[in-house]
Design an enzyme around this catalytic site. Structure first.
Site, PDB file in Angstrom:
ATOM      1  N   GLY A   9       0.879  -1.573  -0.446  1.00 57.99           N
ATOM      2  CA  GLY A   9      -0.234  -0.003   0.053  1.00 57.99           C
ATOM      3  C   GLY A   9       0.519   1.312  -0.068  1.00 57.99           C
ATOM      4  O   GLY A   9       2.138   0.920   0.089  1.00 57.99           O
ATOM      5  N   GLY A  35       5.661   4.014  -8.842  1.00 61.48           N
ATOM      6  CA  GLY A  35       6.514   3.040  -9.102  1.00 61.48           C
ATOM      7  C   GLY A  35       5.467   1.660  -9.394  1.00 61.48           C
ATOM      8  O   GLY A  35       5.316   0.829 -10.166  1.00 61.48           O
ATOM      9  N   HIS A  36       4.535   1.706  -8.063  1.00 66.44           N
ATOM     10  CA  HIS A  36       3.002   0.417  -7.369  1.00 66.44           C
ATOM     11  C   HIS A  36       1.972   0.742  -9.110  1.00 66.44           C
ATOM     12  O   HIS A  36       1.658  -0.413  -9.756  1.00 66.44           O
ATOM     13  CB  HIS A  36       2.291   0.791  -7.101  1.00 66.44           C
ATOM     14  CG  HIS A  36       2.596   0.648  -5.887  1.00 66.44           C
ATOM     15  ND1 HIS A  36       3.125   2.236  -4.783  1.00 66.44           N
ATOM     16  CD2 HIS A  36       4.309  -0.379  -5.015  1.00 66.44           C
ATOM     17  CE1 HIS A  36       4.142   1.722  -3.449  1.00 66.44           C
ATOM     18  NE2 HIS A  36       3.951   0.491  -4.028  1.00 66.44           N
ATOM     19  N   GLU A  93      12.261  -4.494  -9.748  1.00 65.44           N
ATOM     20  CA  GLU A  93      14.144  -4.073  -9.617  1.00 65.44           C
ATOM     21  C   GLU A  93      14.323  -3.310  -8.561  1.00 65.44           C
ATOM     22  O   GLU A  93      15.471  -3.067  -8.212  1.00 65.44           O
ATOM     23  CB  GLU A  93      14.382  -3.818 -11.062  1.00 65.44           C
ATOM     24  CG  GLU A  93      13.711  -4.954 -11.610  1.00 65.44           C
ATOM     25  CD  GLU A  93      14.935  -4.782 -13.168  1.00 65.44           C
ATOM     26  OE1 GLU A  93      15.559  -3.464 -13.152  1.00 65.44           O
ATOM     27  OE2 GLU A  93      14.719  -5.251 -13.678  1.00 65.44           O
ATOM     28  N   LYS A  94      13.272  -2.673  -8.137  1.00 66.66           N
ATOM     29  CA  LYS A  94      14.035  -1.248  -6.726  1.00 66.66           C
ATOM     30  C   LYS A  94      14.172  -2.375  -5.876  1.00 66.66           C
ATOM     31  O   LYS A  94      15.265  -2.059  -4.687  1.00 66.66           O
ATOM     32  CB  LYS A  94      12.643  -0.673  -6.625  1.00 66.66           C
ATOM     33  CG  LYS A  94      12.396  -0.255  -5.256  1.00 66.66           C
ATOM     34  CD  LYS A  94      13.187   1.530  -5.130  1.00 66.66           C
ATOM     35  CE  LYS A  94      13.415   1.885  -4.344  1.00 66.66           C
ATOM     36  NZ  LYS A  94      13.273   0.825  -2.603  1.00 66.66           N
ATOM     37  N   ASP A  95      13.770  -3.255  -5.364  1.00 61.95           N
ATOM     38  CA  ASP A  95      14.269  -4.562  -4.661  1.00 61.95           C
ATOM     39  C   ASP A  95      14.388  -5.742  -5.535  1.00 61.95           C
ATOM     40  O   ASP A  95      13.895  -6.432  -5.165  1.00 61.95           O
ATOM     41  CB  ASP A  95      12.547  -4.810  -3.676  1.00 61.95           C
ATOM     42  CG  ASP A  95      11.735  -3.747  -2.990  1.00 61.95           C
ATOM     43  OD1 ASP A  95      12.591  -3.512  -1.733  1.00 61.95           O
ATOM     44  OD2 ASP A  95      11.167  -2.704  -3.223  1.00 61.95           O
ATOM     45  N   GLN A 101      15.236  -8.996  -2.792  1.00 58.78           N
ATOM     46  CA  GLN A 101      13.699  -9.279  -2.823  1.00 58.78           C
ATOM     47  C   GLN A 101      13.294 -10.355  -3.892  1.00 58.78           C
ATOM     48  O   GLN A 101      13.076 -11.486  -4.263  1.00 58.78           O
ATOM     49  CB  GLN A 101      12.842  -8.521  -2.879  1.00 58.78           C
ATOM     50  CG  GLN A 101      11.283  -8.961  -2.632  1.00 58.78           C
ATOM     51  CD  GLN A 101       9.746  -7.956  -2.308  1.00 58.78           C
ATOM     52  OE1 GLN A 101       9.652  -7.785  -0.959  1.00 58.78           O
ATOM     53  NE2 GLN A 101       9.440  -7.522  -2.909  1.00 58.78           N
ATOM     54  N   VAL A 143      10.898   2.757 -11.084  1.00 64.14           N
ATOM     55  CA  VAL A 143      10.518   3.949 -11.701  1.00 64.14           C
ATOM     56  C   VAL A 143      11.312   5.898 -10.217  1.00 64.14           C
ATOM     57  O   VAL A 143      11.443   5.175  -9.040  1.00 64.14           O
ATOM     58  CB  VAL A 143       8.502   4.509 -11.235  1.00 64.14           C
ATOM     59  CG1 VAL A 143       8.738   5.898 -11.386  1.00 64.14           C
ATOM     60  CG2 VAL A 143       8.321   3.050 -12.194  1.00 64.14           C
ATOM     61  N   SER A 155       7.396   3.801  -0.119  1.00 66.37           N
ATOM     62  CA  SER A 155       6.712   4.244   0.237  1.00 66.37           C
ATOM     63  C   SER A 155       7.345   5.269   1.206  1.00 66.37           C
ATOM     64  O   SER A 155       6.765   5.742   2.081  1.00 66.37           O
ATOM     65  CB  SER A 155       5.705   3.109   0.735  1.00 66.37           C
ATOM     66  OG  SER A 155       5.362   2.895  -0.669  1.00 66.37           O
TER      67      SER A 155
HETATM   68  P1  AMP Z   1       6.485  -2.359  -1.478  1.00 68.49           P
HETATM   69  O1  AMP Z   1       4.872  -1.633  -0.994  1.00 68.49           O
HETATM   70  O2  AMP Z   1       7.437  -1.242  -0.909  1.00 68.49           O
HETATM   71  O3  AMP Z   1       6.116  -3.621  -0.761  1.00 68.49           O
HETATM   72  O4  AMP Z   1       7.058  -2.235  -3.294  1.00 68.49           O
HETATM   73  C1  AMP Z   1       5.670  -3.309  -3.682  1.00 68.49           C
HETATM   74  C2  AMP Z   1       6.144  -3.748  -5.343  1.00 68.49           C
HETATM   75  O5  AMP Z   1       6.639  -2.220  -5.583  1.00 68.49           O
HETATM   76  C3  AMP Z   1       7.518  -4.248  -4.869  1.00 68.49           C
HETATM   77  O6  AMP Z   1       7.412  -5.398  -5.990  1.00 68.49           O
HETATM   78  C4  AMP Z   1       8.639  -2.822  -5.348  1.00 68.49           C
HETATM   79  O7  AMP Z   1       9.597  -3.672  -6.239  1.00 68.49           O
HETATM   80  C5  AMP Z   1       7.676  -2.473  -6.187  1.00 68.49           C
HETATM   81  N1  AMP Z   1       8.654  -0.798  -6.553  1.00 68.49           N
HETATM   82  C6  AMP Z   1       8.211  -0.235  -5.006  1.00 68.49           C
HETATM   83  N2  AMP Z   1       8.962   1.189  -6.002  1.00 68.49           N
HETATM   84  C7  AMP Z   1       9.134   0.598  -6.661  1.00 68.49           C
HETATM   85  C8  AMP Z   1       9.703   1.753  -8.003  1.00 68.49           C
HETATM   86  N3  AMP Z   1      10.038   2.762  -7.770  1.00 68.49           N
HETATM   87  N4  AMP Z   1       9.678   1.754  -9.028  1.00 68.49           N
HETATM   88  C9  AMP Z   1       9.224   0.224  -9.491  1.00 68.49           C
HETATM   89  N5  AMP Z   1       8.875  -1.026  -8.596  1.00 68.49           N
HETATM   90  C10 AMP Z   1       8.814  -0.201  -7.138  1.00 68.49           C
END
Ligand code: AMP
Length: 306
Positions: A55, A60-61, A173-175, A178, A201, A211
């Site tokens: 959330g 990016g999301h 790919e940010k993570d 993971q 992004v 986030s």
């Molecule tokens: P999170 O909500 O932070 O767990 O992220 C959910 C998904 O969004 C994960 O697969 C993250 O790698 C991806 N994500 C988070 N930030 C970015 C970003 N800046 N660019 C691309 N994907 C992202």
């Protein structure tokens, strides 16, 4: 097969309740109810795309959702769940940003039809005991600083796969670590899902969207730019070899005293030891005040032919 316009299930007193409307957003809290819907959709010939998130959705999301929505004949499920098991004691679980209504709005804007938003007790009922051990890479890099983090991540991702049974799942790919660990798990456990890694992004100045960026004070936000700048500097040095890549990145980070570096590492693209040549990944973790930021880029270690 055409898309069913709605699916109904029955609640405890036998009332029929719509659980899915084509072209409208339906939010599910109950894993069993969602599983029934995705199973019925699959039975009707639809493919299921999954975008797992915690959330506080940002651009990016949104990019992950767009990729998922771009697939014809597929229904996209976005999960929104702040997974307590991937936070170590003392981390930011309690203050992790939550913006559920805005999140739903973004999902609607992107044409997402199913959101899975369970409560903690729906995912981890009393007596829950099983978890997925990530192997050695789980204790490296992020795992060295965040004990238990990747076991928490893999366990929730495996559960999300089991609940939604997606054809394709999208991760940023940010993570990067993971993503690498989820790829490993899918191979090792023979999970029938195709994984798509989506490029990071960024803000206009290069900062990777996260986030957690809302935690940054203006001063810290300014300092944080050095992280992506360091990665770019390293990337440009790719043709001078691994040592030059690390030196170039380190020099940029060293010039920003407001950042505390946790690690800067050059690995092969599966996060094994630094290669001499070929595709590599440059990864950084640094703290700006109390906020920990991570980022990474692809580096091509090519020898220049003069
Ligand atoms: P999170 O909500 O932070 O767990 O992220 C959910 C998904 O969004 C994960 O697969 C993250 O790698 C991806 N994500 C988070 N930030 C970015 C970003 N800046 N660019 C691309 N994907 C992202």
């Amino acid at each position: 097969m055409t898309k069913p316009s709605s699916l109904r299930t029955h609640d405890l007193v036998g009332r029929a309740r719509p659980r899915y409307h084509a072209d409208k957003l339906t939010v599910h809290r109950d894993p069993t109810a969602l599983r029934r819907v995705t199973r019925a959709l699959r039975g009707g010939g639809r493919r299921i795309n999954l975008v797992p998130t915690m959330g506080a959705l940002h651009a990016g999301h949104r990019e992950l959702m767009r990729r998922a929505r771009g697939v014809p004949g597929a229904t996209t499920v976005v999960s929104i769940f702040v997974n307590p098991r991937q936070f170590a004691p003392g981390e930011d679980l309690d203050r992790y940003p939550r913006a559920f209504e805005d999140d739903l709005e973004m999902c609607r804007e992107e044409g997402v039809e199913l959101v899975f938003a369970p409560e903690v007790e729906d995912v981890y009922p009393a007596g829950f005991a099983t978890s997925i051990h990530p192997g050695p890479l789980g204790d490296d890099l992020e795992g060295a600083v965040r004990p238990g983090h990747f076991a928490g991540v893999l366990t929730i991702v495996a559960k999300l796969f089991a609940i939604t049974v997606p054809d394709v799942a999208y991760f940023g790919e940010k993570d990067y670590q993971q993503l690498a660990l989820i790829r490993r798990m899918v191979r090792d456990l023979d999970i029938d899902v195709h994984l798509v890694g989506v490029p990071t992004v960024r803000e206009r100045d290069g900062l990777a969207l996260s986030s957690r960026n809302v935690y940054l004070s203006p001063d810290e936000r300014e300092a944080a730019v050095a992280i992506s700048a360091a990665l770019s500097a390293g990337q440009y040095a790719g043709e001078q070899g691994p040592a030059a890549v690390l030196d170039a990145a380190r020099a940029v980070l060293a010039a920003e005293p407001r950042l505390e570096l946790d690690y800067l590492e050059l690995r092969d693209d599966e996060l094994g030891p630094t290669p001499e040549i070929g595709p590599a990944r440059l990864l950084v973790a640094a703290r700006a005040g109390k906020t920990r930021l991570i980022d990474n880029v692809a580096v091509s270690l090519v020898r220049r032919v003069d």
